[in-house]
Design a protein around this motif. Structure first.
Motif, PDB file in Angstrom:
ATOM      1  N   CYS A 105       0.924  -1.045   0.099  1.00  0.00           N
ATOM      2  CA  CYS A 105       0.110   0.052   0.189  1.00  0.00           C
ATOM      3  C   CYS A 105       0.919   1.204  -0.008  1.00  0.00           C
ATOM      4  O   CYS A 105       0.707   2.236  -0.903  1.00  0.00           O
ATOM      5  N   VAL A 106       1.693   1.263   0.874  1.00  0.00           N
ATOM      6  CA  VAL A 106       2.744   2.512   0.966  1.00  0.00           C
ATOM      7  C   VAL A 106       3.266   2.768  -0.385  1.00  0.00           C
ATOM      8  O   VAL A 106       3.406   3.798  -0.699  1.00  0.00           O
ATOM      9  N   CYS A 107       3.711   1.372  -0.856  1.00  0.00           N
ATOM     10  CA  CYS A 107       4.805   1.561  -2.024  1.00  0.00           C
ATOM     11  C   CYS A 107       3.918   2.034  -3.033  1.00  0.00           C
ATOM     12  O   CYS A 107       4.321   3.102  -3.917  1.00  0.00           O
ATOM     13  N   GLY A 108       2.306   1.545  -3.127  1.00  0.00           N
ATOM     14  CA  GLY A 108       1.553   2.104  -4.382  1.00  0.00           C
ATOM     15  C   GLY A 108       1.513   3.570  -4.158  1.00  0.00           C
ATOM     16  O   GLY A 108       1.440   4.307  -5.014  1.00  0.00           O
ATOM     17  N   GLN A 109       1.082   3.945  -2.780  1.00  0.00           N
ATOM     18  CA  GLN A 109       1.136   5.267  -2.566  1.00  0.00           C
ATOM     19  C   GLN A 109       2.154   6.226  -2.940  1.00  0.00           C
ATOM     20  O   GLN A 109       1.856   7.430  -3.701  1.00  0.00           O
ATOM     21  N   VAL A 110       3.265   5.685  -2.629  1.00  0.00           N
ATOM     22  CA  VAL A 110       4.391   6.385  -2.983  1.00  0.00           C
ATOM     23  C   VAL A 110       4.503   6.607  -4.597  1.00  0.00           C
ATOM     24  O   VAL A 110       4.900   7.529  -4.907  1.00  0.00           O
ATOM     25  N   LEU A 111       4.211   5.476  -5.151  1.00  0.00           N
ATOM     26  CA  LEU A 111       4.438   5.508  -6.543  1.00  0.00           C
ATOM     27  C   LEU A 111       3.557   6.779  -7.268  1.00  0.00           C
ATOM     28  O   LEU A 111       3.792   7.475  -8.286  1.00  0.00           O
ATOM     29  N   ALA A 112       2.256   6.470  -6.657  1.00  0.00           N
ATOM     30  CA  ALA A 112       1.536   7.477  -7.343  1.00  0.00           C
ATOM     31  C   ALA A 112       1.711   8.926  -6.870  1.00  0.00           C
ATOM     32  O   ALA A 112       1.750   9.694  -7.719  1.00  0.00           O
ATOM     33  N   SER A 167       2.791  12.143  -9.280  1.00  0.00           N
ATOM     34  CA  SER A 167       2.087  13.476  -8.970  1.00  0.00           C
ATOM     35  C   SER A 167       3.140  14.381  -8.863  1.00  0.00           C
ATOM     36  O   SER A 167       3.247  15.407  -9.498  1.00  0.00           O
ATOM     37  N   GLY A 168       4.003  14.120  -7.519  1.00  0.00           N
ATOM     38  CA  GLY A 168       5.035  14.990  -7.414  1.00  0.00           C
ATOM     39  C   GLY A 168       6.064  15.318  -8.767  1.00  0.00           C
ATOM     40  O   GLY A 168       6.195  16.623  -8.982  1.00  0.00           O
ATOM     41  N   LEU A 169       6.246  14.155  -9.310  1.00  0.00           N
ATOM     42  CA  LEU A 169       7.228  14.492 -10.686  1.00  0.00           C
ATOM     43  C   LEU A 169       6.400  15.203 -11.655  1.00  0.00           C
ATOM     44  O   LEU A 169       7.008  16.080 -12.405  1.00  0.00           O
ATOM     45  N   TYR A 170       5.268  15.153 -11.740  1.00  0.00           N
ATOM     46  CA  TYR A 170       4.459  15.783 -12.851  1.00  0.00           C
ATOM     47  C   TYR A 170       4.302  17.250 -12.296  1.00  0.00           C
ATOM     48  O   TYR A 170       4.668  18.094 -13.168  1.00  0.00           O
ATOM     49  N   PRO A 177      14.905  17.266 -18.221  1.00  0.00           N
ATOM     50  CA  PRO A 177      15.338  16.144 -17.146  1.00  0.00           C
ATOM     51  C   PRO A 177      13.968  15.699 -16.371  1.00  0.00           C
ATOM     52  O   PRO A 177      13.758  14.440 -16.123  1.00  0.00           O
ATOM     53  N   ALA A 178      13.387  16.665 -15.920  1.00  0.00           N
ATOM     54  CA  ALA A 178      12.114  16.453 -15.106  1.00  0.00           C
ATOM     55  C   ALA A 178      11.038  15.344 -16.004  1.00  0.00           C
ATOM     56  O   ALA A 178      10.422  14.288 -15.521  1.00  0.00           O
ATOM     57  N   LEU A 179      10.938  15.408 -17.229  1.00  0.00           N
ATOM     58  CA  LEU A 179      10.285  14.706 -18.174  1.00  0.00           C
ATOM     59  C   LEU A 179      10.817  13.190 -18.224  1.00  0.00           C
ATOM     60  O   LEU A 179      10.209  12.132 -18.089  1.00  0.00           O
ATOM     61  N   VAL A 180      12.109  13.213 -18.255  1.00  0.00           N
ATOM     62  CA  VAL A 180      12.919  12.050 -18.314  1.00  0.00           C
ATOM     63  C   VAL A 180      12.519  11.143 -17.135  1.00  0.00           C
ATOM     64  O   VAL A 180      12.372  10.203 -16.979  1.00  0.00           O
ATOM     65  N   HIS A 181      12.827  12.069 -15.830  1.00  0.00           N
ATOM     66  CA  HIS A 181      12.360  11.163 -14.529  1.00  0.00           C
ATOM     67  C   HIS A 181      10.911  10.850 -14.580  1.00  0.00           C
ATOM     68  O   HIS A 181      10.742   9.648 -13.894  1.00  0.00           O
ATOM     69  N   PHE A 182      10.038  11.369 -15.136  1.00  0.00           N
ATOM     70  CA  PHE A 182       8.649  11.267 -14.961  1.00  0.00           C
ATOM     71  C   PHE A 182       8.611   9.909 -15.751  1.00  0.00           C
ATOM     72  O   PHE A 182       7.977   8.808 -15.361  1.00  0.00           O
ATOM     73  N   LEU A 183       9.090   9.970 -17.046  1.00  0.00           N
ATOM     74  CA  LEU A 183       8.714   8.796 -17.742  1.00  0.00           C
ATOM     75  C   LEU A 183       9.417   7.629 -17.296  1.00  0.00           C
ATOM     76  O   LEU A 183       9.088   6.397 -17.170  1.00  0.00           O
ATOM     77  N   HIS A 184      10.614   7.713 -16.469  1.00  0.00           N
ATOM     78  CA  HIS A 184      11.331   6.743 -15.828  1.00  0.00           C
ATOM     79  C   HIS A 184      10.355   6.071 -14.778  1.00  0.00           C
ATOM     80  O   HIS A 184      10.259   4.848 -14.464  1.00  0.00           O
ATOM     81  N   SER A 185       9.851   6.982 -14.066  1.00  0.00           N
ATOM     82  CA  SER A 185       9.028   6.398 -13.014  1.00  0.00           C
ATOM     83  C   SER A 185       7.735   5.800 -13.738  1.00  0.00           C
ATOM     84  O   SER A 185       7.320   4.732 -13.006  1.00  0.00           O
ATOM     85  N   LEU A 186       7.335   6.331 -14.625  1.00  0.00           N
ATOM     86  CA  LEU A 186       6.220   5.700 -15.160  1.00  0.00           C
ATOM     87  C   LEU A 186       6.416   4.216 -15.742  1.00  0.00           C
ATOM     88  O   LEU A 186       5.806   3.210 -15.658  1.00  0.00           O
TER      89      LEU A 186
END
Lengths: 897, 297
Positions: free
Chosen positions: A9-16, A20-23, A49-58
């Motif tokens: 759960c935590v992990c999922g929340q963190v991911l989500a 959002s944070g990265l976005y 870079p921000a977009l690269v980070h986002f895509l990575h986390s996606l």
């Protein structure tokens, strides 16, 4: 185990939340350097870079989704949906400025392209298809944005290219098929022949006939026949000499040495080699694209061939209804007995012109402030980039074409006074925001069309929701709505819906009130906003819709009102009144008088009641509906029918007078409506069953009256309309827009479903006057080009030059690709055995490309548009031919199961 | 695949063939399916790959204005695709006991074979060729010529041509299709028509002396079947040729035939570029109506 769950759960929340944070750290505006830019390429996003980070986390989310246990996965996806898509992305898609919205759209497009994991893609798609932001589906918003003449429109097109390229049934269902399933766009005969193939390439021939008359394809037409003749003649021989005959013939492609023999297939022998050979490439490409599409669609649930899903049973439901709101709806049926009524005006009153005006003005009242916000910065920046050149007659025409999209022929010569009327209408739309320039008109019309389209989509849903809600007891009512309202519609509520889009952008502080108003106006029972359920239950929903049967014929024709009520009869009426007052009050403060007026009608169904419903569509299909229903005449008709003397002559002079008239008219309507509502209500309650029978009868009647139209005025949905209307503007569009448009259409044409295929490729004259086909639009563009070039004798040469240049460049690109794919630098040796490309195409040495002709910059996009048009015709023809011989995809893969 | 591996038959061209024939008809139908992705390449490659281009670049002269120009330059494509469409229709019809294959050299010439399963001509295996006029579909009806003139009132005893025109007095595009000609060729062996015969002898015998007619027919069938393994009359890679059953050659093909159902999918997985998506429950017209639909609120 527990700790694992917690961890997950935590992990999922963190991911989500991480997403959002990265976005939030992504740039809200992108520096766009070229007008042609339409999507984020790797080259683009790698610089951010921000977009690269986002895509990575996606990517990471994708990976987790892929490997995770189903329960964990669904939890994670839920977090992404609730923690990122809904709270972050949805508002971002509705930001204040076009630039921001465009940026978000580009991001969304990039995300969709980057996600490889179907489950993750699924929630993104369901977000687009099912989520409503301020009661409007994201999808509808996106579709309506295609019609903005700015880069936002281009970026939105790119997004749809991505969406359509997914070959996702759900997407295509919402975007296209739900409008085609009723088959209302087809005549009875066409419906029967839906599965038949075009055996003799007649579609292809029709497309190719639209080539510009001076176009280079004709250069060699003198000798073409003799150079093209190909196969040994079979029929002429008798048996005795056949055996010897073919022996003389070269084997087609068996051995190159034979190829000099002239009676084998000789397509390449035409004088203008490049021009011709590329048709073969189109065919080849079409074959592969179609095969690919067939494979991609093999998991679809239905063939979409006119019988499955059945046209009759189809209800263009709200997507969400079926899934989760059904129970809720049923529950409400029990407790509140929701009914929906459909009231249509008789043909005599086919002219809600004034009301549409008023509607429009209403819209303007609420939207104007938003509009200003919306467009202000654009005007500053991009000023003239898309303004139609005044010298071009179809500049304004193209603008109008937005409104008259479905009229079979472009409204080239409208009577002056009608043009004037339209202008007035346009001005009214924008209330305070009146400007005279053609550019503005163009923009406004785009906007209008976009909103109208969005509205119609919303309307469909509302109607569906009503039907659903009303359940079996009021099925008869549903009838009425089907017979008369599968129209592309303008409705008050729709307008309000759309307005609500605008108003949210406005960010007014009275959000709560806004919300409440919306939920009183209508209800779309989907999605999350819980507050609505409560309110919905004790408030009655009034849905009024206004329908224009030949929806795109410059005028707004029929009024159709659906009233959904809850509670019992008396209470109902009471509430209805209250509600209307209520709403009026609510809306009043920040509206101008126009919107106020509008609301009156809003709660008042049109007085003409429903037994005549079928006549609406019985309005003779071919009967110059376009002309008769012209704005003005309808207005007069309506006035007459209401016993008011219309004064058509000075109508166009002062729109104040006009508005006064409208007001009077509205008053009349109001009186009549009160009566008819009562009447209908009782009838609906008592005679639910008889109405069902009646429905059938009506359906029969109407269908016999108009040759099989059963589902009301045909329409093919907002997306196709928008696409075609933009295509019609081909000469004015930028190159990138045209490339996207034709690209998307080609994507659509590659789909194997008979419904879509036959609609897009059909070239016969439609018996359904309000349905605009691709072919009709192309005919119109062809005429525009002919007219345009007629006045400019230098154009054919210019275009031909450009054409050669582009083709040569294209060949060159292909050749380079081919070389590269073969690994490194093979010397240009035409005698190499392998590379068919090399052999087939006389490639100019890489450096000897013909120089780009010096096209005056202002003419560039138009010259290229003409070239593109001709090439698009070839491509379409190739797809038509390949589709005519493609295997039956559905049978193919059904037999596999 | 020069000759058709599927046509191998047992060596004795007699009644024993029947089960084989039956079998083959079954596979014959399927044969179309796996072959379908390839067939156009077989007989009409969409792109003449190895064509040495003739590059006569004519200068951009004065444009010709006629609409016929388009038709002239695209005419061959229309014809080609009309014929492809006809062939697709034939495949779709799944005509019992009839197999055709366009010639390698010309799409206007189709090779075929017909198996007669009962009636007077039972066990007949007749090879034929269909000739399509090059102004198809606007010309006359196609001709159908048997390799060996079958003894039949409607078959020319010299040329072997079947009297098709009586059934298609006027060839109407959109209404008449080549599969109908093939169907007609089959029908004549089950329903004997003696009016205005091309072979008056056969007609008279059928009317006057059916027994003699029957024995003549049996002879004719035997004759045809005895020539079954002959080289095709027309030298063409796609001409239909029969050869005695040879396990080394044919067993594998037969196996593949039976395994065909699995093959298309293998191919798909290989060549797949886009895999489509669907979360629509069959029978529903709602997006994400499948059970595993995404989380929603």
């Amino acid at each position: 185990m527990n700790s694992v769950c917690v961890f997950v759960c935590v992990c999922g929340q963190v991911l989500a939340t991480g997403l959002s944070g990265l976005y939030s750290s992504l740039p809200t505006r992108l520096q766009v350097y070229s007008e042609d830019w339409h999507c984020l390429d790797p080259a683009d996003w790698q610089q951010v870079p921000a977009l690269v980070h986002f895509l990575h986390s996606l990517d990471f989310c994708s990976a987790v989704t892929k490997v995770a246990h189903p329960s964990i996965r669904s939890q994670l996806l839920g977090y992404i949906y609730d923690g990122f898509l809904v709270p972050v992305l949805a508002p971002a898609l509705h930001k204040l400025t076009v630039e921001e919205v465009m940026t978000t759209t580009a991001y969304l497009d990039l995300f969709l392209r980057s996600i490889s994991e179907p489950a993750l893609l699924q929630i993104f798609l369901s977000f687009i298809l099912l989520h409503t932001h301020d009661n409007v589906y994201i999808l509808d918003t996106l579709v309506s944005r295609v019609n903005t003449p700015f880069q936002l429109g281009t970026v939105s097109l790119a997004l749809f290219r991505t969406l359509i390229g997914l070959f996702c049934e759900d997407v295509m269902l919402q975007l296209v098929f739900r409008y085609l399933i009723p088959c209302s766009h087809l005549s009875r005969r066409q419906r029967r022949s839906l599965k038949q193939r075009d055996c003799y390439s007649s579609s292809a021939a029709s497309f190719l006939l639209l080539m510009p008359s001076w176009c280079p394809v004709y250069l060699h037409s003198t000798n073409a026949r003799s150079e093209h003749i190909h196969w040994p003649k079979g029929a002429g021989r008798n048996r005795q000499n056949t055996p010897e005959g073919p022996k003389k013939d070269a084997h087609l492609n068996s051995c190159p040495s034979d190829l000099s023999v002239s009676d084998s297939v000789g397509y390449c022998r035409a004088s203008d080699f490049l021009m011709d050979v590329n048709y073969l490439h189109y065919l080849w490409d079409a074959r592969h694209t179609i095969a690919n599409a067939q494979r991609a669609c093999r998991f679809w649930s239905a063939p979409y061939d006119g019988t499955d899903p059945p046209a009759q049973e189809f209800r263009p439901d709200t997507p969400g209804d079926d899934i989760e709101d059904e129970e809720e709806l049923i529950h409400r049926i029990k407790s509140d007995s929701i009914f929906s009524l459909v009231i249509t005006s008789p043909p005599s009153a086919l002219s809600p012109t004034p009301s549409s005006l008023e509607a429009v003005s209403n819209r303007a009242g609420r939207a104007s402030s938003a509009l200003e916000l919306e467009w202000d910065d654009i005007f500053a920046g991009q000023d003239l980039c898309l303004s139609p050149s005044p010298s071009l007659p179809n500049g304004s025409e193209a603008a109008e074409s937005g409104r008259s999209k479905l009229s079979p022929t472009p409204p080239q010569v409208l009577p002056l006074h009608i043009q004037e009327m339209q202008r007035t209408a346009t001005k009214l739309v924008h209330g305070s925001y009146v400007e005279e320039s053609e550019f503005l008109d163009d923009v406004q019309v785009y906007d209008l069309v976009a909103r109208k389209d969005a509205k119609s989509a919303v309307l469909e849903r509302m109607r569906a929701a009503n039907q659903k809600a009303s359940g079996s007891s009021s099925k008869g009512l549903h009838v009425g709505s089907t017979t008369s309202t599968v129209l592309t519609t303008t409705g008050k509520t729709v307008m309000e819906t759309v307005n609500s889009i605008m108003s949210t952008r406005r960010r007014s502080e009275d959000e709560g009130r806004d919300e409440r108003r919306k939920s009183t106006d209508y209800e779309i029972t989907t999605t999350s906003e819980g507050y609505r359920n409560d309110e919905a239950n004790n408030e009655l929903e009034t849905i009024l819709e206004r329908v224009e049967p030949p929806p795109f014929t410059n005028s707004f024709n029929v009024e159709n009102h659906i009233i959904t009520k809850s509670g019992d009869c008396d209470e109902e009426r009471l509430q209805l009144k209250q509600n209307s007052e209520n709403t009026t009050r609510q809306m009043g403060p920040n509206q101008n008088t126009q919107s106020d007026l509008c609301l009156d009608t809003n709660s008042l169904p049109n007085g003409h009641c429903e037994p005549q419903t079928p006549h609406v569509s019985a309005n003779p299909p071919g009967s110059k509906a376009t002309k008769n229903s012209s704005f003005l005449s309808q207005y007069c008709e309506l006035m007459h029918s209401l016993g008011v003397e219309p004064d058509c002559d000075d109508m166009d002079d002062h729109h104040e007078t006009f508005q006064r008239r409208v007001q009077a008219l509205r008053q009349k309507l109001k009186e009549e409506d009160e009566f008819s509502t009562d009447f209908l209500w009782e009838e609906a309650e008592e005679e639910g069953e008889t109405m069902e029978e009646e429905e059938e009868k009506e359906e029969e009647r109407s269908s016999s009256a108009n040759g099989g139209r059963r589902h009301g005025v045909p329409c093919t949905g907002p997306f196709i309309s928008v696409l075609l209307s933009r295509l019609e503007n081909l000469l004015e569009n930028s190159i990138s827009v045209n490339l996207l448009l034709t690209g998307i259409l080609v994507q659509l044409v590659s789909y194997p479903q008979p419904l879509l295929r036959s609609f897009l490729l059909s070239t016969e004259l439609h018996s359904q006057p309000s349905v605009r086909t691709l072919h009709q639009v192309l005919v119109s563009v062809h005429a525009q080009i002919e007219r345009y070039v007629e006045d400019r004798p230098d154009y054919p040469a210019l275009v031909t030059q450009a054409w050669r240049f582009l083709l040569a460049k294209d060949q060159d690109c292909k050749f380079r690709e081919c070389l590269e794919s073969q690994g490194g630098f093979i010397v240009l040796d035409p005698s190499l055995p392998n590379g068919s490309l090399k052999k087939a195409l006389p490639l100019p040495p890489l450096s000897v490309l013909p120089p780009c002709p010096s096209i005056p910059p202002h003419a560039k996009s138009r010259v290229f548009a003409i070239v593109l048009f001709a090439e698009f015709l070839k491509e379409l023809a190739a797809f038509a031919q390949e589709q005519s011989i493609a295997p039956d995809w559905w049978e193919e893969f059904e037999s596999r199961d | 695949m020069t000759s058709n591996p599927f046509w191998s038959m047992s060596a004795n061209p007699s009644r024993k063939q029947r089960p084989d024939n039956g079998e083959q008809s079954g596979h014959g139908e399927q044969r179309g399916s796996p072959a379908r992705p390839h067939f156009p390449k077989k007989h009409l490659p969409p792109i003449p790959k190895n064509t040495a281009p003739v590059t006569k670049h004519s200068p951009a002269g004065t444009p010709a204005q006629s609409a016929n120009g388009t038709h002239a330059s695209y005419g061959p494509f229309y014809l080609e695709y009309s014929l492809l469409a006809e062939f697709t229709l034939v495949i779709k019809q799944k005509l019992p006991g009839i197999y055709v294959q366009p010639s390698y050299k010309s799409a206007l010439m189709w090779f075929g074979v017909i198996f007669i399963r009962h009636g007077l001509y039972q066990d007949g295996v007749f090879k034929f060729t269909v000739y399509i006029p090059d102004n198809y579909p606007d010309g006359q009806c196609p001709k159908l010529v048997f390799d060996i003139p079958v003894f039949h009132p409607l078959v020319d005893p010299v040329s072997g041509e079947l009297d098709v025109r009586r059934a298609f007095t006027k060839w109407r595009r959109n209404h008449n299709h080549i599969w109908q000609v093939l169907m007609y060729a089959r029908t004549v062996f089950y329903k004997i028509n003696t009016a205005e015969p091309l072979n008056p002898e056969a007609a008279v015998l059928y009317e006057k002396d059916v027994q003699l007619f029957k024995s003549k027919v049996v002879d004719s069938v035997k004759l045809c079947n005895s020539h079954l393994f002959d080289q095709p009359k027309i030298d063409d890679p796609y001409a239909i040729s029969f050869s005695p059953w040879n396990p080394a050659v044919h067993e594998e093909a037969k196996e593949r035939m039976f395994a065909y159902k699995r093959r298309p999918e293998e191919q798909q997985h290989k060549g797949m570029q886009v895999s489509g998506l669907s979360w629509v429950k069959p029978g529903s017209t709602q997006p994400f109506s499948k059970d595993d639909s995404p989380p929603q609120n």
